[in-house]
Design a protein around this motif. Structure first.
Motif, PDB file in Angstrom:
ATOM      1  N   PRO A  29     -23.928  40.956  29.608  1.00 21.28           N
ATOM      2  CA  PRO A  29     -23.960  40.032  30.289  1.00 21.28           C
ATOM      3  C   PRO A  29     -23.550  38.776  31.050  1.00 21.28           C
ATOM      4  O   PRO A  29     -23.094  39.817  32.060  1.00 21.28           O
ATOM      5  CB  PRO A  29     -24.012  38.435  29.423  1.00 21.28           C
ATOM      6  CG  PRO A  29     -22.605  39.575  28.579  1.00 21.28           C
ATOM      7  CD  PRO A  29     -22.761  40.726  28.874  1.00 21.28           C
ATOM      8  N   VAL A  30     -24.671  38.525  32.169  1.00 22.43           N
ATOM      9  CA  VAL A  30     -24.067  37.225  32.965  1.00 22.43           C
ATOM     10  C   VAL A  30     -23.037  35.987  32.014  1.00 22.43           C
ATOM     11  O   VAL A  30     -24.063  34.744  31.423  1.00 22.43           O
ATOM     12  CB  VAL A  30     -24.779  36.596  34.400  1.00 22.43           C
ATOM     13  CG1 VAL A  30     -24.478  35.923  35.297  1.00 22.43           C
ATOM     14  CG2 VAL A  30     -24.996  37.864  34.978  1.00 22.43           C
ATOM     15  N   VAL A  31     -22.260  35.411  32.323  1.00 23.02           N
ATOM     16  CA  VAL A  31     -21.571  34.887  31.630  1.00 23.02           C
ATOM     17  C   VAL A  31     -20.857  33.366  32.497  1.00 23.02           C
ATOM     18  O   VAL A  31     -19.711  34.187  33.694  1.00 23.02           O
ATOM     19  CB  VAL A  31     -20.340  35.506  30.636  1.00 23.02           C
ATOM     20  CG1 VAL A  31     -19.357  34.141  29.563  1.00 23.02           C
ATOM     21  CG2 VAL A  31     -21.144  36.286  29.169  1.00 23.02           C
ATOM     22  N   ILE A  32     -21.166  32.391  32.106  1.00 27.02           N
ATOM     23  CA  ILE A  32     -21.020  31.674  32.802  1.00 27.02           C
ATOM     24  C   ILE A  32     -19.581  30.577  32.324  1.00 27.02           C
ATOM     25  O   ILE A  32     -19.741  29.467  31.084  1.00 27.02           O
ATOM     26  CB  ILE A  32     -21.619  30.219  33.506  1.00 27.02           C
ATOM     27  CG1 ILE A  32     -22.497  31.360  34.400  1.00 27.02           C
ATOM     28  CG2 ILE A  32     -21.044  29.344  34.355  1.00 27.02           C
ATOM     29  CD1 ILE A  32     -23.844  30.190  35.133  1.00 27.02           C
ATOM     30  N   SER A  33     -18.102  30.573  32.883  1.00 29.11           N
ATOM     31  CA  SER A  33     -17.347  30.138  31.789  1.00 29.11           C
ATOM     32  C   SER A  33     -17.938  27.925  31.833  1.00 29.11           C
ATOM     33  O   SER A  33     -17.612  28.226  33.517  1.00 29.11           O
ATOM     34  CB  SER A  33     -15.928  30.438  31.779  1.00 29.11           C
ATOM     35  OG  SER A  33     -15.457  29.308  31.315  1.00 29.11           O
ATOM     36  N   LEU A  34     -17.798  27.732  31.252  1.00 31.33           N
ATOM     37  CA  LEU A  34     -17.917  26.136  31.841  1.00 31.33           C
ATOM     38  C   LEU A  34     -17.458  24.946  31.357  1.00 31.33           C
ATOM     39  O   LEU A  34     -17.147  23.871  30.887  1.00 31.33           O
ATOM     40  CB  LEU A  34     -18.807  25.293  31.257  1.00 31.33           C
ATOM     41  CG  LEU A  34     -20.368  26.509  31.609  1.00 31.33           C
ATOM     42  CD1 LEU A  34     -21.305  26.372  30.733  1.00 31.33           C
ATOM     43  CD2 LEU A  34     -21.158  25.720  33.020  1.00 31.33           C
ATOM     44  N   GLN A  35     -15.555  25.554  30.317  1.00 29.59           N
ATOM     45  CA  GLN A  35     -13.712  25.054  30.329  1.00 29.59           C
ATOM     46  C   GLN A  35     -13.922  23.980  31.182  1.00 29.59           C
ATOM     47  O   GLN A  35     -13.611  24.327  32.807  1.00 29.59           O
ATOM     48  CB  GLN A  35     -13.348  25.758  29.770  1.00 29.59           C
ATOM     49  CG  GLN A  35     -11.927  25.221  29.557  1.00 29.59           C
ATOM     50  CD  GLN A  35     -12.655  24.602  28.772  1.00 29.59           C
ATOM     51  OE1 GLN A  35     -12.730  24.816  27.168  1.00 29.59           O
ATOM     52  NE2 GLN A  35     -11.772  23.466  28.180  1.00 29.59           N
ATOM     53  N   GLY A  36     -14.104  22.648  31.248  1.00 28.51           N
ATOM     54  CA  GLY A  36     -13.606  21.966  32.133  1.00 28.51           C
ATOM     55  C   GLY A  36     -14.964  21.300  33.202  1.00 28.51           C
ATOM     56  O   GLY A  36     -14.436  20.340  33.773  1.00 28.51           O
ATOM     57  N   ALA A  37     -15.964  21.797  33.018  1.00 26.77           N
ATOM     58  CA  ALA A  37     -17.278  21.548  33.771  1.00 26.77           C
ATOM     59  C   ALA A  37     -17.163  20.257  33.852  1.00 26.77           C
ATOM     60  O   ALA A  37     -17.160  19.852  32.086  1.00 26.77           O
ATOM     61  CB  ALA A  37     -17.940  22.791  34.110  1.00 26.77           C
ATOM     62  N   VAL A  38     -18.212  19.406  34.174  1.00 26.39           N
ATOM     63  CA  VAL A  38     -18.695  17.790  34.279  1.00 26.39           C
ATOM     64  C   VAL A  38     -20.105  18.148  34.165  1.00 26.39           C
ATOM     65  O   VAL A  38     -20.398  18.676  35.622  1.00 26.39           O
ATOM     66  CB  VAL A  38     -18.300  16.971  34.758  1.00 26.39           C
ATOM     67  CG1 VAL A  38     -16.870  16.661  33.747  1.00 26.39           C
ATOM     68  CG2 VAL A  38     -17.923  16.848  35.978  1.00 26.39           C
TER      69      VAL A  38
END
Length: 361
Positions: free
Chosen positions: A2-11
């Protein structure tokens, strides 16, 4: 993979949604180069390919490594704001330093795995890169050599091609699809503001999954990539021509880009998920159900008639019909006391395309 995008801390403010005619032109050139991936626009492709000038066809072949296997990051928005004209985006490309142009184009020209560190400063690395590109294909090798021996001429030739394509077919196509893409931008912006970011980004693909620890989104792709959005911009760009591909490019220092497909018609139609495709193929592989399908495809028929024709018991027929209905392959209509069943031939016809789409998306 998979292509994984981590969104921790993103707004939500980190995410911009908008149009890019240059990215759409690249999607068109990809479909022209690889028409077998794009059955839904076959008629459009046949018309465009027939009307292209000989010189444009030749240039498309020369530069095709930039939009076949690995889309060139330079032909996507380099930075906000989105919604520029094609000529404004080409001006951005023209204004890049030659070093930035070479390093931005090199991964796509090669089209495989190659560590580009040192390409600009180490002759041995550069020669290894050209040799590796040649081994992948003659056209890649020729473009790789041109990229380093004559970078200004290579960029000028690319810009000439893109402007020729705009005049020959893309300006008219952009005018046709732009309104639909603007409407999609409005819908996606609303989701980015109203939903948690993982859910908003997952809505771009029927084969996306949401992660919670940490917050993330994963796209089912034949690509292994992990990107972290913390402290970065993410550009969401809709496309009428990239289907069935959803493209994710993570090339610092540029923002992360998700170039995602929208429907080719004004009305949203079902796009089968990988799980649905597997289910339908599994259900149709059963010889008894396949035998029932031969009767169901010709005319509406009742459960009792199917039992009489096939020699199965009523419970057996009912179970098989239930599996076909579960897979979305069966339609049923009540007529008085009788219920008539029929195979959904439109769904069955789409299955071949869905299989192909699931393999190459």
């Amino acid at each position: 993979m998979p292509v994984v995008i981590s969104l921790q801390g993103a707004v939500p403010a980190d995410v911009a949604v908008g149009l890019s005619p240059l990215a759409e032109l690249m999607a068109c050139l990809h479909s022209i180069a690889e028409p077998e991936h794009h059955l839904a626009v076959r008629q459009w492709l046949e018309r465009v390919r027939a009307e292209l000038s000989t010189e444009s066809q030749s240039l498309i072949a020369v530069y095709s490594p930039l939009w076949t296997r690995m889309r060139c990051r330079l032909l996507m928005p380099l930075e906000p704001p989105l919604g520029l004209t094609l000529e404004q985006e080409l001006a951005r490309l023209e204004a890049l330093s030659l070093d930035d142009f070479v390093m931005g184009a090199a991964p796509s020209v090669h089209g495989g795995v190659f560590d580009t560190h040192g390409l600009l400063t180490d002759r041995a690395v550069r020669e290894a890169y050209i040799l590796s590109s040649e081994r992948r294909s003659f056209s890649r090798g020729e473009l790789a050599r041109s990229l380093f021996q004559a970078p200004e001429r290579t960029r000028s030739g690319l810009l000439e091609l893109l402007r020729r394509c705009a005049a020959e077919f893309f300006d008219a196509e952009w005018a046709r699809v732009r309104h639909r893409l603007e409407n999609e931008c409005t819908r996606v912006r609303a989701r980015v503001q109203a939903l948690p970011l993982p859910e908003a980004l997952a809505s771009l693909s029927p084969n996306a999954t949401v992660g919670h620890n940490p917050p993330s989104v994963a796209y089912d792709k034949l690509q292994s990539l992990r990107a972290d959005l913390r402290g970065r911009r993410c550009l969401l760009v809709p496309s009428a021509h990239t289907r069935p591909h959803l493209i994710v490019r993570d090339d610092p220092p540029y923002p992360l880009v998700v170039h995602f497909p929208v429907e080719n018609t004004g009305r949203q139609s079902e796009q089968a998920t990988l799980a649905q495709v597997r289910l339908r193929l599994s259900i149709l592989s059963d010889p008894a159900r396949l035998s029932l399908c031969r009767h169901l495809v010709n005319e509406p028929i009742t459960t009792s008639d199917l039992a009489a024709r096939t020699g199965m018991t009523l419970p057996q027929v009912s179970r098989h019909l239930g599996r076909l209905r579960e897979a979305g392959l069966l339609t049923s209509r009540r007529d008085g006391r009788q219920i008539h069943h029929r195979l959904d031939t439109d769904c069955l016809m789409r299955l071949g395309v869905d299989v192909l789409t699931s393999i190459i998306r």
